[in-house]
Design a protein around this motif. Structure first.
Motif, mmCIF file in Angstrom:
data_model
loop_
_atom_site.group_PDB
_atom_site.id
_atom_site.type_symbol
_atom_site.label_atom_id
_atom_site.label_comp_id
_atom_site.label_asym_id
_atom_site.label_seq_id
_atom_site.Cartn_x
_atom_site.Cartn_y
_atom_site.Cartn_z
ATOM 1 N N VAL A 312 0.854 -1.195 0.000
ATOM 2 C CA VAL A 312 0.000 0.000 0.000
ATOM 3 C C VAL A 312 0.884 1.237 0.000
ATOM 4 N N MET A 313 0.546 2.211 -0.842
ATOM 5 C CA MET A 313 1.289 3.466 -0.901
ATOM 6 C C MET A 313 0.797 4.476 0.130
ATOM 7 N N GLY A 314 -0.471 4.374 0.496
ATOM 8 C CA GLY A 314 -1.018 5.303 1.470
ATOM 9 C C GLY A 314 -2.386 5.797 1.061
ATOM 10 N N ASP A 315 -2.952 6.684 1.876
ATOM 11 C CA ASP A 315 -4.275 7.252 1.631
ATOM 12 C C ASP A 315 -4.125 8.680 1.131
ATOM 13 N N TYR A 316 -4.781 8.970 0.017
ATOM 14 C CA TYR A 316 -4.655 10.264 -0.647
ATOM 15 C C TYR A 316 -6.042 10.770 -1.032
ATOM 16 N N SER A 317 -6.185 12.077 -1.120
ATOM 17 C CA SER A 317 -7.462 12.643 -1.563
ATOM 18 C C SER A 317 -7.261 13.462 -2.833
ATOM 19 N N PHE A 318 -8.310 13.479 -3.656
ATOM 20 C CA PHE A 318 -8.272 14.122 -4.968
ATOM 21 C C PHE A 318 -9.490 15.033 -5.128
ATOM 22 N N ASP A 319 -9.359 16.015 -6.001
ATOM 23 C CA ASP A 319 -10.485 16.914 -6.277
ATOM 24 C C ASP A 319 -11.603 16.196 -7.020
ATOM 25 N N GLU A 320 -11.239 15.303 -7.916
ATOM 26 C CA GLU A 320 -12.215 14.563 -8.711
ATOM 27 C C GLU A 320 -12.095 13.072 -8.408
ATOM 28 N N PRO A 321 -13.185 12.316 -8.576
ATOM 29 C CA PRO A 321 -13.098 10.874 -8.335
ATOM 30 C C PRO A 321 -12.181 10.199 -9.353
ATOM 31 N N LEU A 322 -11.498 9.165 -8.919
ATOM 32 C CA LEU A 322 -10.654 8.393 -9.820
ATOM 33 C C LEU A 322 -11.508 7.426 -10.629
ATOM 34 N N SER A 323 -11.057 7.137 -11.841
ATOM 35 C CA SER A 323 -11.712 6.158 -12.705
ATOM 36 C C SER A 323 -10.670 5.177 -13.218
ATOM 37 N N ILE A 324 -11.126 4.000 -13.613
ATOM 38 C CA ILE A 324 -10.220 3.014 -14.184
ATOM 39 C C ILE A 324 -9.559 3.604 -15.425
ATOM 40 N N GLY A 325 -8.246 3.479 -15.498
ATOM 41 C CA GLY A 325 -7.478 4.029 -16.610
ATOM 42 C C GLY A 325 -6.844 5.370 -16.313
ATOM 43 N N ASP A 326 -7.266 6.029 -15.223
ATOM 44 C CA ASP A 326 -6.648 7.310 -14.861
ATOM 45 C C ASP A 326 -5.172 7.118 -14.512
ATOM 46 N N LYS A 327 -4.395 8.163 -14.762
ATOM 47 C CA LYS A 327 -2.985 8.157 -14.392
ATOM 48 C C LYS A 327 -2.826 8.689 -12.962
ATOM 49 N N VAL A 328 -2.018 7.985 -12.178
ATOM 50 C CA VAL A 328 -1.617 8.434 -10.846
ATOM 51 C C VAL A 328 -0.092 8.567 -10.883
ATOM 52 N N ILE A 329 0.388 9.768 -10.594
ATOM 53 C CA ILE A 329 1.809 10.079 -10.780
ATOM 54 C C ILE A 329 2.473 10.312 -9.431
ATOM 55 N N PHE A 330 3.418 9.436 -9.095
ATOM 56 C CA PHE A 330 4.182 9.570 -7.859
ATOM 57 C C PHE A 330 5.413 10.432 -8.134
ATOM 58 N N GLU A 331 5.579 11.467 -7.341
ATOM 59 C CA GLU A 331 6.666 12.412 -7.562
ATOM 60 C C GLU A 331 7.974 11.927 -6.928
ATOM 61 N N ASP A 332 9.075 12.446 -7.453
ATOM 62 C CA ASP A 332 10.422 12.220 -6.911
ATOM 63 C C ASP A 332 10.744 10.736 -6.757
ATOM 64 N N GLN A 333 10.723 10.028 -7.859
ATOM 65 C CA GLN A 333 10.951 8.580 -7.829
ATOM 66 C C GLN A 333 12.160 8.149 -8.668
ATOM 67 N N MET A 334 13.127 9.038 -8.857
ATOM 68 C CA MET A 334 14.300 8.689 -9.655
ATOM 69 C C MET A 334 15.414 8.066 -8.820
ATOM 70 N N HIS A 335 15.555 8.477 -7.582
ATOM 71 C CA HIS A 335 16.666 7.997 -6.765
ATOM 72 C C HIS A 335 16.232 6.814 -5.904
ATOM 73 N N TYR A 336 17.090 5.830 -5.789
ATOM 74 C CA TYR A 336 16.917 4.621 -4.989
ATOM 75 C C TYR A 336 15.791 3.704 -5.471
ATOM 76 N N THR A 337 14.659 4.228 -5.928
ATOM 77 C CA THR A 337 13.574 3.333 -6.325
ATOM 78 C C THR A 337 14.002 2.442 -7.485
ATOM 79 N N MET A 338 14.638 3.014 -8.487
ATOM 80 C CA MET A 338 14.998 2.242 -9.674
ATOM 81 C C MET A 338 16.053 1.193 -9.357
ATOM 82 N N VAL A 339 17.039 1.548 -8.552
ATOM 83 C CA VAL A 339 18.117 0.598 -8.270
ATOM 84 C C VAL A 339 17.678 -0.504 -7.318
ATOM 85 N N LYS A 340 16.593 -0.297 -6.582
ATOM 86 C CA LYS A 340 16.121 -1.291 -5.626
ATOM 87 C C LYS A 340 14.942 -2.117 -6.131
ATOM 88 N N ALA A 341 14.375 -1.756 -7.264
ATOM 89 C CA ALA A 341 13.145 -2.393 -7.736
ATOM 90 C C ALA A 341 13.356 -3.876 -8.037
#
Length: 377
Positions: A312-341
Motif C-alpha cells: 500500500v502506498m497510502g491514503d490520498y485525496s483528490f479533487d475529482e473521483p478516480l476512474s479506471i485508466g486514470d494516471k496516478v503520478i508519484f513524484e520524486d521517484q528517480m533515486h533509490y527506487t529504480m536501483v532497488k526495484a
C-alpha cells in the motif's frame, strides 16, 4: 507512454548537476555519482559533463561505471571477494577497504593488478545525526568502517603513513551542511593526526545539496576551512540521491477500484516491488494533484498489484473521483527506487522514459517476461 513508467526530466537533472558543479567551482572538490542511489546510465552523457566520476559498491557497479561513465572510478565494499579483486582493481582509480583485515588480505593483490591504484580505508567517525537508525552507518555495532579503537587494536596506524593514500567516511543521510560540520569535528578528533601524510579524503554521501533550502554557502565555508588545515588533501563528495533528487516521477494507471470500508484504487505498480524505500525508510511518496486523506473531496487508498497485504502506498485525496485508466503520478521517484526495484510476484518492472531537453519523450527501456524469467534461471 506505457505504465508503469519511470519518467526522468532532463531539465530537472541538469539543474541538480549545475548546483553540484557550483560547489566544485567554489571549492575545487571532486564530486562523484554514487551509483547505489542513482544508476540510470542512459543519462550518463549529461551527468558526466558535470561530475568527476562514480563511486561503486562492488564489481557490477564498477563495471557499469567503467563501461558507461568512463571517468574516475572509486570502489568500496563492506567486504570484497578475492575472485573479484582483479577485475575491480584493473578498472578502479581508488579502492577503499572497510577494515584492516581486508586491507591486509587484498591490498598487495590489488597493486599487482594495477600499480597505480590509490588505496584507502573507510573509517567510522563514531558520530552521526542520521534521522533513521536503519540508515545510520555510525550506529551501535555498525559494520561500516573502522573505528579508532579498532585501528589501534590492530596496530594499523603505521600503514596510514606508508601504504594508504586516503580515508573515507560516510555518516550523513539526507542532511544539511551543519551535520557535516559536526561529523568533521569527530573525524578530526579521532583521525586528524594521520591527515597530513595523506593525499585525499572522501566525505561520503548523504549531502542533500540539491534540496530546496540546503545551505550551499555553509558547505563551501566548511570545505574551505578544512582545506586551510590540510591543503594537500583532495576532497571528494559522493552524492547519489542529490543527483536524482526531484528529477522525475513514476507514472501509473488505475486498474480497479473496490470498496471495503473505504475506496481502494489498485494500480499497475507496487510499493513493495517498485517503491521499496517508501516501505523501508519509511516515507510517504507525494502524488501529483493529491493531498492527505480527507483534505480534498475524494479519498482513496492507493494500493499495489501484488498479493502482499501491505503493498500500500497510502491514503490520498483528490479533487475529482478516480476512474479506471486514470494516471496516478508519484513524484520524486528517480533515486533509490529504480536501483532497488524487483519483479516480486512476477510484476513487470516499470518502463524507463526520458523527457529530453527539447520536450520530447523517449522510452529507453521496456521490461517483459524474459527479465523475470532469466533472473531466476
Amino acid at each position: 507512454m506505457p505504465t508503469p513508467c519511470w519518467l526522468l526530466d532532463e531539465k530537472l537533472l541538469e539543474n541538480n548537476l549545475k548546483n553540484l558543479s557550483y560547489i566544485k567551482e567554489q571549492t575545487g572538490v571532486k564530486i562523484l555519482l554514487a551509483l547505489k542511489g542513482y544508476a540510470l546510465w542512459q543519462s550518463f552523457p549529461m551527468v558526466s559533463k558535470y561530475l568527476d566520476g562514480c563511486c561503486a559498491s562492488g564489481l557490477h557497479e564498477a563495471l557499469l561505471s567503467d563501461e558507461k561513465f568512463k571517468k574516475e572510478l572509486h570502489t568500496y565494499s563492506p567486504a570484497f571477494k578475492e575472485e573479484d579483486i582483479e577485475a575491480i582493481a584493473k578498472i578502479s582509480h581508488h579502492l577503499v577497504f572497510n577494515s584492516p583485515e581486508q586491507f591486509k588480505r587484498f591490498s598487495a593483490l590489488a597493486k599487482s593488478y594495477n600499480p597505480n591504484i590509490s588505496l584507502g580505508l573507510r573509517i567510522n567517525p563514531e558520530y552521526s545525526e542520521s534521522p533513521v537508525e536503519l540508515y545510520n552507518p555510525c550506529g551501535l555495532y555498525s559494520r561500516l568502517g573502522t573505528t579508532r579503537e579498532a585501528l589501534d587494536r590492530d596496530n594499523f596506524g603505521r600503514l596510514l603513513n606508508s601504504e594508504i593514500d586516503g580515508l573515507h567516511f560516510h555518516a550523513l543521510c539526507e542532511q544539511d551542511a551543519s551535520a557535516l560540520e559536526n561529523v568533521l569535528k569527530a573525524f578530526e578528533k579521532n583521525f586528524g593526526e594521520f591527515l597530513p601524510q595523506l593525499k585525499w579524503v572522501n566525505f561520503g554521501g548523504g549531502h542533500h545539496i540539491t534540496r530546496k533550502g540546503y545551505d550551499k554557502e555553509k558547505l563551501i565555508h566548511i570545505i574551505k576551512d578544512f582545506q586551510k588545515r590540510y591543503p594537500q588533501l583532495q576532497i571528494y563528495l559522493e552524492p547519489g540521491e542529490a543527483v536524482g533528487w526531484e528529477t522525475g516521477t513514476l507514472v501509473t494507471s488505475v486498474l480497479d477500484i473496490i470498496h471495503n470500508g473505504m475506496d481502494i484504487a489498485i494500480l499497475d505498480t507496487s510499493a513493495e516491488a517498485h517503491m521499496p524505500d517508501t516501505i523501508i525508510m519509511p516515507y510517504r511518496a507525494e502524488v501529483e494533484g493529491a493531498d492527505e486523506a480527507g483534505k480534498k473531496a475524494h479519498t482513496y487508498r492507493l494500493a499495489g498489484n501484488t498479493c502482499l497485504a501491505g503493498d500500500v502506498m497510502g491514503d490520498y485525496s483528490f479533487d475529482e473521483p478516480l476512474s479506471i485508466g486514470d494516471k496516478v503520478i508519484f513524484e520524486d521517484q528517480m533515486h533509490y527506487t529504480m536501483v532497488k526495484a524487483t519483479t516480486f510476484n512476477g510484476v513487470p518492472l516499470p518502463s524507463i522514459a526520458i523527457k529530453r531537453l527539447d520536450g520530447s519523450i523517449e522510452v529507453v527501456k521496456e521490461f517483459g517476461y524474459e527479465d523475470f524469467r532469466d533472473r531466476l534461471s
